[in-house]
Design a protein around this motif. Structure first.
Motif, PDB file in Angstrom:
ATOM      1  N   GLY A 115       0.769  -1.236   0.000  1.00 43.83           N
ATOM      2  CA  GLY A 115       0.000   0.000   0.000  1.00 43.83           C
ATOM      3  C   GLY A 115       0.799   1.283   0.000  1.00 43.83           C
ATOM      4  N   ILE A 116       2.129   1.212  -0.159  1.00 40.03           N
ATOM      5  CA  ILE A 116       2.928   2.429  -0.049  1.00 40.03           C
ATOM      6  C   ILE A 116       2.602   3.443  -1.136  1.00 40.03           C
ATOM      7  CG2 ILE A 116       4.840   1.347  -1.311  1.00 40.03           C
ATOM      8  CD1 ILE A 116       5.056   4.028   1.473  1.00 40.03           C
ATOM      9  N   GLN A 117       2.374   2.987  -2.388  1.00 40.57           N
ATOM     10  CA  GLN A 117       2.075   3.949  -3.454  1.00 40.57           C
ATOM     11  C   GLN A 117       0.719   4.619  -3.218  1.00 40.57           C
ATOM     12  OE1 GLN A 117       4.531   4.617  -5.367  1.00 40.57           O
ATOM     13  NE2 GLN A 117       5.737   2.795  -4.852  1.00 40.57           N
ATOM     14  N   ALA A 118      -0.261   3.839  -2.763  1.00 44.15           N
ATOM     15  CA  ALA A 118      -1.577   4.412  -2.480  1.00 44.15           C
ATOM     16  C   ALA A 118      -1.471   5.487  -1.407  1.00 44.15           C
ATOM     17  CB  ALA A 118      -2.549   3.320  -2.048  1.00 44.15           C
ATOM     18  N   LEU A 119      -0.652   5.244  -0.384  1.00 44.33           N
ATOM     19  CA  LEU A 119      -0.469   6.242   0.673  1.00 44.33           C
ATOM     20  C   LEU A 119       0.160   7.515   0.114  1.00 44.33           C
ATOM     21  CD1 LEU A 119       0.797   3.984   3.606  1.00 44.33           C
ATOM     22  CD2 LEU A 119      -1.325   5.311   3.559  1.00 44.33           C
ATOM     23  N   LEU A 120       1.190   7.351  -0.707  1.00 47.68           N
ATOM     24  CA  LEU A 120       1.861   8.530  -1.270  1.00 47.68           C
ATOM     25  C   LEU A 120       0.920   9.322  -2.174  1.00 47.68           C
ATOM     26  CD1 LEU A 120       5.302   6.870  -2.055  1.00 47.68           C
ATOM     27  CD2 LEU A 120       4.900   8.704  -0.398  1.00 47.68           C
ATOM     28  N   VAL A 121       0.199   8.616  -3.046  1.00 46.69           N
ATOM     29  CA  VAL A 121      -0.716   9.291  -3.970  1.00 46.69           C
ATOM     30  C   VAL A 121      -1.868   9.943  -3.225  1.00 46.69           C
ATOM     31  CG1 VAL A 121      -2.330   8.896  -5.877  1.00 46.69           C
ATOM     32  CG2 VAL A 121      -0.074   7.847  -5.932  1.00 46.69           C
ATOM     33  N   SER A 122      -2.266   9.373  -2.096  1.00 47.13           N
ATOM     34  CA  SER A 122      -3.401   9.920  -1.339  1.00 47.13           C
ATOM     35  C   SER A 122      -3.158  11.341  -0.863  1.00 47.13           C
ATOM     36  CB  SER A 122      -3.703   9.020  -0.129  1.00 47.13           C
ATOM     37  OG  SER A 122      -2.734   9.177   0.901  1.00 47.13           O
ATOM     38  N   ARG A 123      -1.896  11.756  -0.799  1.00 50.37           N
ATOM     39  CA  ARG A 123      -1.574  13.112  -0.350  1.00 50.37           C
ATOM     40  C   ARG A 123      -1.899  14.156  -1.421  1.00 50.37           C
ATOM     41  NH1 ARG A 123       1.887  13.869   3.825  1.00 50.37           N
ATOM     42  NH2 ARG A 123       3.284  15.311   2.724  1.00 50.37           N
ATOM     43  N   HIS A 124      -2.130  13.701  -2.671  1.00 56.88           N
ATOM     44  CA  HIS A 124      -2.404  14.639  -3.761  1.00 56.88           C
ATOM     45  C   HIS A 124      -3.666  14.268  -4.534  1.00 56.88           C
ATOM     46  CE1 HIS A 124       1.599  16.289  -3.071  1.00 56.88           C
ATOM     47  NE2 HIS A 124       2.053  15.050  -3.060  1.00 56.88           N
ATOM     48  N   ALA A 125      -4.461  13.365  -3.967  1.00 58.55           N
ATOM     49  CA  ALA A 125      -5.690  12.924  -4.643  1.00 58.55           C
ATOM     50  C   ALA A 125      -6.870  13.033  -3.682  1.00 58.55           C
ATOM     51  CB  ALA A 125      -5.546  11.483  -5.135  1.00 58.55           C
ATOM     52  N   GLY A 126      -8.020  13.394  -4.237  1.00 54.82           N
ATOM     53  CA  GLY A 126      -9.203  13.446  -3.404  1.00 54.82           C
ATOM     54  C   GLY A 126      -9.606  12.071  -2.924  1.00 54.82           C
ATOM     55  N   ALA A 127      -9.488  11.071  -3.789  1.00 54.31           N
ATOM     56  CA  ALA A 127      -9.825   9.697  -3.449  1.00 54.31           C
ATOM     57  C   ALA A 127      -8.906   8.757  -4.208  1.00 54.31           C
ATOM     58  CB  ALA A 127     -11.278   9.388  -3.789  1.00 54.31           C
ATOM     59  N   VAL A 128      -8.574   7.620  -3.589  1.00 54.50           N
ATOM     60  CA  VAL A 128      -7.691   6.632  -4.199  1.00 54.50           C
ATOM     61  C   VAL A 128      -8.368   5.262  -4.123  1.00 54.50           C
ATOM     62  CG1 VAL A 128      -5.421   5.513  -4.127  1.00 54.50           C
ATOM     63  CG2 VAL A 128      -5.654   7.922  -3.467  1.00 54.50           C
ATOM     64  N   VAL A 129      -8.293   4.529  -5.224  1.00 55.74           N
ATOM     65  CA  VAL A 129      -8.701   3.123  -5.228  1.00 55.74           C
ATOM     66  C   VAL A 129      -7.428   2.297  -5.332  1.00 55.74           C
ATOM     67  CG1 VAL A 129      -9.965   1.304  -6.428  1.00 55.74           C
ATOM     68  CG2 VAL A 129     -10.922   3.616  -6.303  1.00 55.74           C
ATOM     69  N   ALA A 130      -7.249   1.335  -4.397  1.00 56.93           N
ATOM     70  CA  ALA A 130      -6.079   0.464  -4.393  1.00 56.93           C
ATOM     71  C   ALA A 130      -6.541  -0.964  -4.635  1.00 56.93           C
ATOM     72  CB  ALA A 130      -5.339   0.558  -3.069  1.00 56.93           C
ATOM     73  N   THR A 131      -5.977  -1.628  -5.645  1.00 55.83           N
ATOM     74  CA  THR A 131      -6.403  -2.979  -6.001  1.00 55.83           C
ATOM     75  C   THR A 131      -5.242  -3.961  -5.910  1.00 55.83           C
ATOM     76  OG1 THR A 131      -5.903  -2.830  -8.369  1.00 55.83           O
ATOM     77  CG2 THR A 131      -8.036  -1.960  -7.639  1.00 55.83           C
ATOM     78  N   ASP A 132      -5.588  -5.236  -5.764  1.00 61.96           N
ATOM     79  CA  ASP A 132      -4.578  -6.287  -5.801  1.00 61.96           C
ATOM     80  C   ASP A 132      -5.294  -7.622  -5.973  1.00 61.96           C
ATOM     81  OD1 ASP A 132      -1.383  -6.046  -4.698  1.00 61.96           O
ATOM     82  OD2 ASP A 132      -2.196  -8.051  -5.006  1.00 61.96           O
ATOM     83  N   ILE A 133      -4.569  -8.614  -6.523  1.00 63.11           N
ATOM     84  CA  ILE A 133      -5.134  -9.960  -6.630  1.00 63.11           C
ATOM     85  C   ILE A 133      -4.948 -10.735  -5.334  1.00 63.11           C
ATOM     86  CG2 ILE A 133      -4.773 -10.079  -9.125  1.00 63.11           C
ATOM     87  CD1 ILE A 133      -2.326 -11.872  -8.538  1.00 63.11           C
ATOM     88  N   SER A 134      -4.158 -10.181  -4.417  1.00 62.28           N
ATOM     89  CA  SER A 134      -3.822 -10.861  -3.172  1.00 62.28           C
ATOM     90  C   SER A 134      -4.645 -10.308  -2.016  1.00 62.28           C
ATOM     91  CB  SER A 134      -2.331 -10.697  -2.863  1.00 62.28           C
ATOM     92  OG  SER A 134      -2.037 -11.084  -1.539  1.00 62.28           O
ATOM     93  N   GLU A 135      -5.414 -11.185  -1.361  1.00 67.83           N
ATOM     94  CA  GLU A 135      -6.160 -10.754  -0.181  1.00 67.83           C
ATOM     95  C   GLU A 135      -5.210 -10.371   0.947  1.00 67.83           C
ATOM     96  OE1 GLU A 135      -8.996 -13.647   0.977  1.00 67.83           O
ATOM     97  OE2 GLU A 135     -10.213 -13.473  -0.848  1.00 67.83           O
ATOM     98  N   ARG A 136      -4.092 -11.087   1.067  1.00 70.47           N
ATOM     99  CA  ARG A 136      -3.108 -10.742   2.106  1.00 70.47           C
ATOM    100  C   ARG A 136      -2.544  -9.349   1.867  1.00 70.47           C
ATOM    101  NH1 ARG A 136      -0.704 -13.999   5.451  1.00 70.47           N
ATOM    102  NH2 ARG A 136       1.322 -13.002   5.235  1.00 70.47           N
ATOM    103  N   ALA A 137      -2.224  -9.051   0.607  1.00 75.71           N
ATOM    104  CA  ALA A 137      -1.678  -7.727   0.314  1.00 75.71           C
ATOM    105  C   ALA A 137      -2.680  -6.635   0.669  1.00 75.71           C
ATOM    106  CB  ALA A 137      -1.297  -7.642  -1.164  1.00 75.71           C
ATOM    107  N   LEU A 138      -3.932  -6.822   0.300  1.00 70.71           N
ATOM    108  CA  LEU A 138      -4.949  -5.821   0.616  1.00 70.71           C
ATOM    109  C   LEU A 138      -5.126  -5.671   2.115  1.00 70.71           C
ATOM    110  CD1 LEU A 138      -7.654  -6.551  -2.101  1.00 70.71           C
ATOM    111  CD2 LEU A 138      -6.118  -4.587  -1.981  1.00 70.71           C
ATOM    112  N   ALA A 139      -5.009  -6.773   2.857  1.00 72.15           N
ATOM    113  CA  ALA A 139      -5.119  -6.686   4.314  1.00 72.15           C
ATOM    114  C   ALA A 139      -3.978  -5.846   4.882  1.00 72.15           C
ATOM    115  CB  ALA A 139      -5.121  -8.084   4.922  1.00 72.15           C
ATOM    116  N   TYR A 140      -2.759  -6.090   4.389  1.00 69.08           N
ATOM    117  CA  TYR A 140      -1.622  -5.279   4.840  1.00 69.08           C
ATOM    118  C   TYR A 140      -1.809  -3.821   4.437  1.00 69.08           C
ATOM    119  CZ  TYR A 140       1.661  -8.798   6.618  1.00 69.08           C
ATOM    120  OH  TYR A 140       2.305  -9.750   7.372  1.00 69.08           O
ATOM    121  N   ALA A 141      -2.237  -3.587   3.203  1.00 68.98           N
ATOM    122  CA  ALA A 141      -2.393  -2.205   2.730  1.00 68.98           C
ATOM    123  C   ALA A 141      -3.431  -1.454   3.557  1.00 68.98           C
ATOM    124  CB  ALA A 141      -2.789  -2.214   1.250  1.00 68.98           C
TER     125      ALA A 141
END
Length: 530
Positions: A180-206
């Protein structure tokens, strides 16, 4: 055997854990001070005994949590309880980040401070991820990563973060978010962010990492490529996709964080062909990727000479991108099939000393041979739906495919400013130009001669370009202070060099365009100039 737990994000527990980590001062600089700069550098090379020696006599919260979550080492139950008064051992167990084993707390994840710098300033987050090879080896594991391993902030993550353009957008997409590091960085300059992944574990960590950071404008969705955002559009799409080329159908471990499940570079092709459908007008997509060069006698580009083989990968990539779109591709390096295979076999934790190494190497090389792959390129891809003039007509697309080997800094700003310069050139060279603040000039003289034999303009940031110029262009750039117009400068130089102004301008104009798109010269806003 270490328990392979999946994080269970909980906003209240994450807030408590963040407060405990903050109270312990579990941050980059305090940790570096605690175990020393040399030991800190050694950790990046997989050596941690110097850190343990430095902390050997300490049981304070910083030392305890540093060993537990930064190094991935079990710690005494009483010490962990004292270090986490708000969260408690029960809390980290409920979050899936650690578990009890007799009188010890055993880590199931790493939590490491990650600093960042962007247009808004300097900050730091705690980023949780799966235990790395060093931690797994310490816990009596073989050190080989499980297939659903969730990587922390590595070199590729930092590279992508450095090249994402610092632009404000209403909606952004982080495709293949991982921790989730890119989503966090982009969130500082975006009104809303959608973060996707094929991995449920990755989404849980993000999701857990967003909670630790107190960031609330990110939505997490499960799915492959653009399936989770069908019919949606974004001002910015970023992706560090699982682009690693892995043999299919062979007995080769596949890791969700790096393997996209497609043959060769088909995942990168699918991204660049599909991403534009999800961009608003003027929106951009940026990603890291690999692309293959194919033997001219067996694949695309048949009939090319051997000397052209290295360019085939870039030509294949260019063919995937609609010519009506802006495309700026920077190839950073190329590897032979052998070099590429060894890199990613080692990345999975297998070394030449391991019995499985040779069979894995054969599987990779057999796959490359069967498909006629001669070389694998790596680099940055930027695609944009062209900007539109105030008149409503589109700006002619930028098509730029280049190889840059030198050190790169502030690539995100270089991309942003290069696109802005391209847009500004749509109706001709801007009336006023300003030398970028990172540009310097170097003059080389042959001993005994007054006139320089070589004049160079050098870029301190961005892509670190060096451009050789003649006295006329050097003189032009030297007086670009934003006050004089290009017409005034050209007239003065024509008189100085005793050439017709029209002839001088015909010579300078194309080179000035290049200096603008390369970031040496910056267009001056007409409103400010007034």
């Amino acid at each position: 055997m270490v328990r392979h737990l999946t994080p269970r994000p909980d906003s209240l527990l994450c807030a408590a854990l963040a407060a405990d980590l903050d109270a312990a001062d579990l941050r980059s600089e305090p940790l570096r001070d605690a175990w020393g700069a040399e030991a800190d550098d050694a950790l990046a090379r997989g050596i941690r005994s110097p850190l343990l020696r430095a902390l050997a006599a300490r049981t304070d919260p910083l030392a305890t949590l540093g060993r537990l979550f930064v190094l991935g080492m079990p710690q005494p139950l009483s010490d962990v309880a004292a270090a986490l008064p708000r969260t408690g051992v029960d809390g980290v167990e409920r979050l899936g980040l650690a578990y009890r084993s007799d009188d010890l707390v055993v880590p199931a994840a790493l939590i490491r401070p990650q600093s960042f710098v962007d247009a808004d300033g300097v900050g730091e987050w705690w980023i949780a991820s799966d235990l790395d090879e060093l931690a797994l080896q310490h816990l009596d594991e073989d050190g080989v990563l499980p297939p659903d391993h969730v990587l922390g902030v590595g070199g590729a993550s930092r590279t992508l973060a450095s090249l994402v353009m610092p632009i404000e957008v209403e909606r952004a997409l982080d495709l293949g978010t991982g921790c989730g590091i890119q989503a966090l960085l982009v969130s500082r300059h975006a009104g809303a962010v959608v973060a996707t992944d094929i991995s449920e574990r990755a989404l849980a960590y993000a999701e857990l990492n967003a909670m630790l950071a107190g960031v609330h404008n990110i939505e997490f969705r499960l799915g492959s490529l653009f399936e989770p955002v069908a019919g949606e559009s974004f001002g910015l799409i970023v992706s560090n996709p699982p682009f690693v080329i892995t043999p299919r159908g062979a007995d080769v471990p596949e890791y969700e964080y790096r393997d996209g499940g497609l043959v060769g570079d088909a995942l990168v092709e699918a991204f660049v062909r599909t991403a534009p459908q999800h961009l608003v007008p003027g929106g951009s997509a940026q990603l890291l990727g690999n692309w293959e060069s194919i033997d001219p006698s067996t694949g695309p580009g048949a009939g090319a000479t051997g000397s052209e083989t290295g360019a085939l990968g870039m030509r294949r990539l260019e063919s995937w991108i609609d010519p009506a779109l802006d495309a700026w591709v920077v190839q950073r390096e190329t590897l032979s099939p052998l070099g590429y295979a060894e890199l990613w076999i080692r990345d999975g934790g297998t070394t030449p000393r391991d019995p499985a190494f040779d069979s894995l190497l054969d599987a990779w090389l057999d796959d490359f041979d069967a498909r006629g792959v001669t070389e694998i390129g790596f680099g940055y891809v930027l695609i944009r739906r062209p900007a539109v003039r105030e008149s409503g007509t589109p700006v002619p697309p930028l098509r730029r495919f280049e190889t840059i080997a030198q050190a790169v800094t502030s690539a995100g700003r270089a991309f942003r400013d290069g696109l802005a310069g391209h847009d500004a050139l749509a109706d001709g060279v801007p009336d006023r130009l300003l030398v970028a603040p990172d540009v310097t000039e170097a003059r080389h003289h042959i001993p005994g001669q007054d006139a320089p034999s070589v004049i160079e303009l050098r870029q301190g940031g961005g892509f670190g370009r060096t451009v050789s110029v003649d006295p006329a262009l050097a003189g032009f750039v030297g007086v670009c202070d934003g006050e004089l117009t290009v017409g005034q400068i050209t007239s003065a130089l024509a008189e100085l060099f005793e050439v017709p102004p029209a002839a001088l301008w015909a010579d300078l104009e194309p080179r000035l365009r290049t200096l603008v798109t390369d970031g040496f010269l910056v267009p001056v806003d007409p409103d400010i100039a007034e």
